[in-house]
Scaffold this motif. Sequence first.
Motif, mmCIF file in Angstrom:
data_model
loop_
_atom_site.group_PDB
_atom_site.id
_atom_site.type_symbol
_atom_site.label_atom_id
_atom_site.label_comp_id
_atom_site.label_asym_id
_atom_site.label_seq_id
_atom_site.Cartn_x
_atom_site.Cartn_y
_atom_site.Cartn_z
ATOM 1 N N ALA B 13 0.855 -1.186 0.000
ATOM 2 C CA ALA B 13 0.000 0.000 0.000
ATOM 3 C C ALA B 13 0.890 1.234 0.000
ATOM 4 O O ALA B 13 1.780 1.361 0.840
ATOM 5 N N LEU B 14 0.667 2.111 -0.986
ATOM 6 C CA LEU B 14 1.459 3.339 -1.059
ATOM 7 C C LEU B 14 0.642 4.496 -0.507
ATOM 8 O O LEU B 14 -0.575 4.549 -0.699
ATOM 9 N N PRO B 15 1.310 5.416 0.188
ATOM 10 C CA PRO B 15 0.573 6.567 0.707
ATOM 11 C C PRO B 15 0.197 7.519 -0.427
ATOM 12 O O PRO B 15 1.023 7.821 -1.287
ATOM 13 N N THR B 16 -1.055 7.920 -0.471
ATOM 14 C CA THR B 16 -1.474 8.923 -1.449
ATOM 15 C C THR B 16 -2.301 9.964 -0.705
ATOM 16 O O THR B 16 -2.566 9.811 0.490
ATOM 17 N N LEU B 22 -3.534 0.319 -2.681
ATOM 18 C CA LEU B 22 -2.781 -0.888 -3.032
ATOM 19 C C LEU B 22 -2.168 -0.774 -4.425
ATOM 20 O O LEU B 22 -2.867 -0.628 -5.417
ATOM 21 N N ALA B 23 -0.838 -0.816 -4.489
ATOM 22 C CA ALA B 23 -0.154 -0.838 -5.783
ATOM 23 C C ALA B 23 0.150 -2.278 -6.172
ATOM 24 O O ALA B 23 0.266 -2.606 -7.350
ATOM 25 N N VAL B 24 0.288 -3.141 -5.158
ATOM 26 C CA VAL B 24 0.462 -4.578 -5.389
ATOM 27 C C VAL B 24 -0.567 -5.257 -4.504
ATOM 28 O O VAL B 24 -0.675 -4.957 -3.321
ATOM 29 N N GLU B 42 1.215 -3.729 -18.218
ATOM 30 C CA GLU B 42 1.351 -2.358 -18.716
ATOM 31 C C GLU B 42 1.865 -1.436 -17.606
ATOM 32 O O GLU B 42 1.981 -1.845 -16.451
ATOM 33 N N SER B 43 2.072 -0.203 -17.985
ATOM 34 C CA SER B 43 2.536 0.805 -17.040
ATOM 35 C C SER B 43 1.575 0.911 -15.852
ATOM 36 O O SER B 43 0.359 0.900 -16.020
ATOM 37 N N GLY B 44 2.139 0.961 -14.648
ATOM 38 C CA GLY B 44 1.316 1.133 -13.460
ATOM 39 C C GLY B 44 0.747 -0.158 -12.912
ATOM 40 O O GLY B 44 -0.061 -0.147 -11.994
ATOM 41 N N SER B 45 1.152 -1.311 -13.466
ATOM 42 C CA SER B 45 0.569 -2.564 -13.005
ATOM 43 C C SER B 45 1.212 -3.068 -11.709
ATOM 44 O O SER B 45 0.777 -4.064 -11.159
ATOM 45 N N ASP B 178 14.703 -4.555 -14.196
ATOM 46 C CA ASP B 178 13.491 -3.767 -14.442
ATOM 47 C C ASP B 178 13.585 -3.123 -15.822
ATOM 48 O O ASP B 178 14.353 -2.193 -16.017
ATOM 49 N N GLU B 179 12.821 -3.643 -16.749
ATOM 50 C CA GLU B 179 12.836 -3.151 -18.132
ATOM 51 C C GLU B 179 14.261 -3.011 -18.650
ATOM 52 O O GLU B 179 14.667 -1.926 -19.073
ATOM 53 N N PRO B 180 15.029 -4.090 -18.641
ATOM 54 C CA PRO B 180 16.457 -3.963 -18.981
ATOM 55 C C PRO B 180 16.696 -3.617 -20.434
ATOM 56 O O PRO B 180 17.803 -3.240 -20.793
HETATM 57 N N1 LIG Z 1 6.471 6.876 -5.018
HETATM 58 C C1 LIG Z 1 5.204 6.593 -5.312
HETATM 59 N N2 LIG Z 1 4.199 7.111 -4.583
HETATM 60 C C2 LIG Z 1 2.919 6.843 -4.885
HETATM 61 N N3 LIG Z 1 2.541 6.071 -5.909
HETATM 62 C C3 LIG Z 1 3.486 5.520 -6.687
HETATM 63 C C4 LIG Z 1 4.872 5.744 -6.428
HETATM 64 N N4 LIG Z 1 5.579 5.078 -7.354
HETATM 65 C C5 LIG Z 1 4.690 4.445 -8.143
HETATM 66 N N5 LIG Z 1 3.419 4.696 -7.742
HETATM 67 C C6 LIG Z 1 2.191 4.165 -8.318
HETATM 68 O O1 LIG Z 1 2.127 2.785 -8.029
HETATM 69 C C7 LIG Z 1 1.551 2.079 -9.106
HETATM 70 C C8 LIG Z 1 2.459 0.940 -9.513
HETATM 71 O O2 LIG Z 1 3.655 1.508 -9.987
HETATM 72 P P1 LIG Z 1 4.855 0.663 -10.567
HETATM 73 O O3 LIG Z 1 5.988 1.602 -10.687
HETATM 74 O O4 LIG Z 1 5.057 -0.569 -9.769
HETATM 75 O O5 LIG Z 1 4.324 0.297 -12.006
HETATM 76 P P2 LIG Z 1 5.080 -0.481 -13.142
HETATM 77 O O6 LIG Z 1 4.300 -1.705 -13.402
HETATM 78 O O7 LIG Z 1 6.511 -0.628 -12.798
HETATM 79 O O8 LIG Z 1 4.885 0.505 -14.367
HETATM 80 P P3 LIG Z 1 5.934 1.052 -15.431
HETATM 81 O O9 LIG Z 1 5.855 0.120 -16.585
HETATM 82 O O10 LIG Z 1 5.383 2.402 -15.761
HETATM 83 O O11 LIG Z 1 7.263 1.098 -14.788
HETATM 84 C C9 LIG Z 1 1.338 3.097 -10.221
HETATM 85 O O12 LIG Z 1 -0.011 3.450 -10.245
HETATM 86 C C10 LIG Z 1 2.183 4.263 -9.817
HETATM 87 O O13 LIG Z 1 1.593 5.456 -10.234
#
Ligand SMILES: Nc1ncnc2c1ncn2[C@@H]1O[C@H](COP(=O)(O)OP(=O)(O)OP(=O)(O)O)[C@@H](O)[C@H]1O
Lengths: 367, 335
Positions: B13-16, B22-24, B42-45, B178-180
């Motif tokens: 859980a990330l602080p917003t 929940l980011a994961v 995709e991005s943000g997953s 990470d995305e090497p």
């Molecule tokens: N420092 C942060 N504080 C708050 N939210 C964040 C932070 N870093 C990432 N997030 C959010 O957490 C979620 C997951 O991010 P993450 O970086 O794991 O995605 P990703 O799958 O690696 O995407 P990408 O392909 O863009 O790298 C996204 O919605 C992102 O906006």
Amino acid sequence: MSSSSPLEAPAAPASPPAPARRRARPGRQRLGRFLLKRIAAGLLLCVGITLVSFLLTQLVPGDPVTANLGQQASADPAAVAAFRHQYGLDRPVPVQYLVYLGNVLHGDFGMSQQSHRPVSTDLAEYIPATMELALFAIVVSIVIGVPLGILAAVYRDRWVDQVLRVVSLAGVSMPTFWIALLAFYLLFFKLGVLPGGGRLDPTETPPTHTTGFYTVDALLHGQWSLLGSALLHLVLPGLVLATYTVGMLLRFTRASVLEILGLDYVRAARAKGLPERVVVLRHVLRPALISIITVAGVAFGSLLSGTVLVESIFSWPGLGQYAYNSAKNLDLPAIMGVSVVVAVVYIVINLLVDVLYGVIDPRIRLS
Amino acid sequence: MAPLLEVRGLRVALPTRRGPQLAVDDVSFDVDAGEIVGLAGESGSGKTMTAMTLLGLLPPGARTSGSAHFAGTELVGLRRRAFRDVRGRRIAMVSQDPATALHPILTIGTQLTEHMRHHLGLSAAAARARAVELLADVRIPDPEQALRSYPGQFSGGMRQRIAIAVALAAEPQLLLADEPTTALDVTVQAGILRLLDRLRREKELAVVVITHDLGVLSAVASRVHVLYGGRLAESGPAATLLTRPRHPYTRGLLDALPHPEAAAAPLRPIPGAPPSLGAVPPGCPFHPRCAFAQPSCRVDPRPEAVPVDPGHRLACPPDPLRGRPAEPVAAVRTS
Ligand SMILES: Nc1ncnc2c1ncn2[C@@H]1O[C@H](COP(=O)(O)OP(=O)(O)OP(=O)(O)O)[C@@H](O)[C@H]1O
Ligand SMILES: [Mg+2]
């Protein structure tokens, strides 16, 4: 002297070179060439400054003959002619400039109307006094401001940062004269722990002259009590002068360290499991220094303008007081002399900043 | 034999501004020694956040739960000090863009040896000798000279190789990449993937390759885990996932790739955009973009990834793609 003097920001750090693989030559050679280029540019700037300073005197009304020779001598045609010839005033303006440039190169700025001494003699006396004070203040500012700025950034938003925010705000926003009076009242008048003015006590004679920096001269000749006294006399005006620049450097260091703390390469350094101390000092501070050095250069400039006020409050016999008196009396040769000196100082600072860039950042050195 | 890394029910859980989000969300997977595992989406997953959990480098204020068992150490909730001995030493990271991940004003030599000396206690000379070997190992010509150079003096592909050498310097067991290859062009990508595969074979290195490009994984990964909105959509053997995907999202990711045999065929990107943090829709996170969505997909509870075949898990109860014929693996990148 004002803070709007010709201190231009040095060129921004170059972006990394094109992706094509390029081999580093032994860095030393390149650094040498980089330095030479910078020095040449600095010299060119110096010539430009003398030109501007010369043209300004052409614009200002006033007769240099009367000003320099005084009423009596200017009544004597022979003396006037000799004077006009010596300073090339009987020749066309471009030639006059060359003569002026030649004189300046020989350290001849003409006579001061107030002191009735050559301006160069005055400058030789006052420059070391001011430089000693300004260097003391900038060293103090850097030694205090930069570490505190790092601390504030590392402990962002925690109580350390909150306290330091107040400190830097106070430093940059309190008027110098007010701090000066406060410090003077408290440390000299009330507590009596520090001398209230001058470079030495009136009873003391300056150390044997070598550099004109009392602390350095006293040190060189082993005059220990004079060294102590000279240092004590530096503290009060030096700290007052430094309050603004401490605040400025603290604030700026915090900002640039914070900016770099968020970069990918810092995360990569952390991912390597390095101790936080190494991450901050090697991976963060090194790149942050590139911009901190620029600000330190600007800070030194603002210190120089600050000396005008601080020198008169603490009766410090330096360039600031001299500049103030020359301006008040429209003492043109003295004003020009001071301008050239200040310009040269600014150029030297800029050069130093550029050189330090090249030392710290290989991208500049190698491009 | 127990897997090297065992992630179970991981939540981050990330602080917003709207509180923790929940980011994961409930992610589980295994990584064996000497195995390359893909984490796709995709991005943000939540791919990077998953990796950051394993390194103890989540943003300040992040909260984790679940478990991540790594070679006898529980990483979730591990104290900061203890994490420093794992980070770099046992788990290393290579990140997205070597142009920004290598320090621009420190020499390659410093960047290669500093953590080696810290973790392995090597002398300066021993560390340098090892650095030369490492650079030679990732095929950097003239390693001695390279040690004295700066990242700016190398091409993107070279920099990525150097970044891999840096990551491997303290002999980690697990490499998080990470995305090497994202910042690199196709032929250079293939070289990096071959390098990772060789390191896996020769050093028994476990690698997690994080990518949004399933094509990158087809040649090197043995297992693939597809994330969407922080949750596992589908996970299983790479060969199965890339030829007979069962989740409409995996299908969509594959369709968005160029096919080697049909270069002229138009790419079909997935319509819409992935949800942002804290805005994941109820039910199946993917339902607003899914062509097969049914009313049951739009309501909670969220579908969980359940086994559908040995080693194959799917979080799509309607399972509309079951029994579809296999399709050629998209865009093999190392050939
Ligand atoms: N420092 C942060 N504080 C708050 N939210 C964040 C932070 N870093 C990432 N997030 C959010 O957490 C979620 C997951 O991010 P993450 O970086 O794991 O995605 P990703 O799958 O690696 O995407 P990408 O392909 O863009 O790298 C996204 O919605 C992102 O906006
Ligand atoms: Mg990412």
